[in-house]
Design a protein around this motif. Structure first.
Motif, PDB file in Angstrom:
ATOM      1  N   ASP A   3       0.870  -1.367  -0.077  1.00 39.65           N
ATOM      2  CA  ASP A   3      -0.035  -0.196  -0.092  1.00 39.65           C
ATOM      3  C   ASP A   3       0.924   1.456   0.063  1.00 39.65           C
ATOM      4  N   LEU A   4       0.703   2.150  -0.957  1.00 33.27           N
ATOM      5  CA  LEU A   4       1.699   3.358  -1.205  1.00 33.27           C
ATOM      6  C   LEU A   4       1.045   4.501  -0.458  1.00 33.27           C
ATOM      7  N   GLY A   5      -0.363   4.420  -0.078  1.00 33.45           N
ATOM      8  CA  GLY A   5      -0.773   5.579   0.568  1.00 33.45           C
ATOM      9  C   GLY A   5      -1.364   6.419  -0.123  1.00 33.45           C
ATOM     10  N   THR A   6      -1.536   7.642   0.004  1.00 31.97           N
ATOM     11  CA  THR A   6      -2.217   8.792  -0.646  1.00 31.97           C
ATOM     12  C   THR A   6      -1.250   9.107  -1.730  1.00 31.97           C
ATOM     13  N   LYS A   7      -1.837  10.010  -2.774  1.00 35.10           N
ATOM     14  CA  LYS A   7      -1.018  10.588  -3.838  1.00 35.10           C
ATOM     15  C   LYS A   7      -0.476  11.848  -2.988  1.00 35.10           C
ATOM     16  N   VAL A   8       0.650  12.299  -3.548  1.00 36.26           N
ATOM     17  CA  VAL A   8       1.439  13.526  -2.905  1.00 36.26           C
ATOM     18  C   VAL A   8       2.052  14.547  -4.198  1.00 36.26           C
ATOM     19  N   ALA A  65       4.482   8.084 -13.386  1.00 37.06           N
ATOM     20  CA  ALA A  65       3.052   7.976 -13.530  1.00 37.06           C
ATOM     21  C   ALA A  65       2.389   8.627 -12.185  1.00 37.06           C
ATOM     22  N   ASP A  66       2.962   8.417 -10.996  1.00 41.84           N
ATOM     23  CA  ASP A  66       2.275   8.711  -9.741  1.00 41.84           C
ATOM     24  C   ASP A  66       3.247   8.984  -8.623  1.00 41.84           C
ATOM     25  N   LEU A  67       3.056   9.843  -7.866  1.00 40.82           N
ATOM     26  CA  LEU A  67       3.893   9.967  -6.532  1.00 40.82           C
ATOM     27  C   LEU A  67       2.810   9.817  -5.183  1.00 40.82           C
ATOM     28  N   TYR A  68       3.353   8.759  -4.454  1.00 43.15           N
ATOM     29  CA  TYR A  68       2.454   8.516  -3.166  1.00 43.15           C
ATOM     30  C   TYR A  68       3.369   8.591  -2.065  1.00 43.15           C
ATOM     31  N   GLU A  69       2.860   8.738  -0.798  1.00 41.94           N
ATOM     32  CA  GLU A  69       3.436   8.910   0.402  1.00 41.94           C
ATOM     33  C   GLU A  69       4.568   7.890   0.624  1.00 41.94           C
ATOM     34  N   ARG A  70       4.175   6.530   0.037  1.00 45.96           N
ATOM     35  CA  ARG A  70       5.237   5.543   0.336  1.00 45.96           C
ATOM     36  C   ARG A  70       5.765   4.935  -0.893  1.00 45.96           C
ATOM     37  N   GLY A  71       5.685   5.624  -2.136  1.00 47.11           N
ATOM     38  CA  GLY A  71       6.060   5.074  -3.363  1.00 47.11           C
ATOM     39  C   GLY A  71       6.100   6.147  -4.560  1.00 47.11           C
ATOM     40  N   VAL A  72       6.961   5.822  -5.424  1.00 46.46           N
ATOM     41  CA  VAL A  72       6.880   6.248  -6.851  1.00 46.46           C
ATOM     42  C   VAL A  72       6.562   5.107  -7.592  1.00 46.46           C
ATOM     43  N   VAL A  73       5.456   5.565  -8.722  1.00 46.52           N
ATOM     44  CA  VAL A  73       5.316   4.451  -9.563  1.00 46.52           C
ATOM     45  C   VAL A  73       5.563   5.066 -11.111  1.00 46.52           C
ATOM     46  N   LEU A  74       6.655   4.424 -11.904  1.00 41.43           N
ATOM     47  CA  LEU A  74       7.015   4.885 -13.076  1.00 41.43           C
ATOM     48  C   LEU A  74       5.765   4.666 -14.122  1.00 41.43           C
ATOM     49  N   SER A  75       5.958   5.107 -15.316  1.00 42.61           N
ATOM     50  CA  SER A  75       5.115   4.777 -16.385  1.00 42.61           C
ATOM     51  C   SER A  75       5.934   4.009 -17.551  1.00 42.61           C
ATOM     52  N   VAL A  76       7.062   3.665 -17.100  1.00 44.42           N
ATOM     53  CA  VAL A  76       7.883   2.878 -17.981  1.00 44.42           C
ATOM     54  C   VAL A  76       8.787   1.852 -17.343  1.00 44.42           C
ATOM     55  N   PRO A  77       9.426   0.834 -17.978  1.00 46.32           N
ATOM     56  CA  PRO A  77      10.239  -0.210 -17.298  1.00 46.32           C
ATOM     57  C   PRO A  77      11.266   0.493 -16.577  1.00 46.32           C
ATOM     58  N   GLY A  78      11.783  -0.113 -15.747  1.00 48.42           N
ATOM     59  CA  GLY A  78      13.035   0.574 -14.781  1.00 48.42           C
ATOM     60  C   GLY A  78      14.255   0.481 -15.868  1.00 48.42           C
ATOM     61  N   ALA A  79      14.413  -0.177 -16.745  1.00 43.69           N
ATOM     62  CA  ALA A  79      15.494  -0.070 -17.737  1.00 43.69           C
ATOM     63  C   ALA A  79      15.705   1.230 -18.790  1.00 43.69           C
TER      64      ALA A  79
END
Length: 116
Positions: A3-8, A65-79
């Protein structure tokens, strides 16, 4: 993925926040947030990958893609993240010497390089 929490906002994004790629695979943690707070412009994040033998990577704001309290989610593969010392992604910068993204990225990379 946990759970990444709420968007920030990028302003609340903490160093050490976990970063996940588009497939929810962990790719590292936020080492530095690149932004021009005075102009309220978010450029991206420098990511410290897991393990001592891997180099830092740069995720441009268009790759996030999104920034959260406990995580950043990319819109691309890490590579697809960039080496912070590389030229910026195509179409992002016209004049790298005067572009705030490139200037801030270069400054952050220099600070990280000195700490090694």
């Amino acid at each position: 993925m946990e759970d990444l929490g709420t968007k920030v906002s990028y302003l609340a994004l903490a160093v050490g926040t976990r970063v996940y790629d588009v497939d929810s695979a962990p790719v590292g943690v936020v080492e530095h947030v690149l932004a021009d707070e005075r102009l309220d412009i978010f450029h991206g994040v420098i990511v410290a990958p897991p393990g001592p033998d891997r180099s830092h990577r740069f995720a441009h704001r268009e790759q996030i893609a999104d920034l959260y309290e406990r995580g950043v989610v990319l819109s691309v593969p890490g590579a697809e993240m960039h080496d912070p010392g590389d030229d910026p992604p195509a179409g992002v910068v016209e004049n790298a010497d005067h572009n705030p993204v490139q200037v801030n990225r270069r400054r952050a990379w220099e600070r990280l390089s000195r700490r090694r």
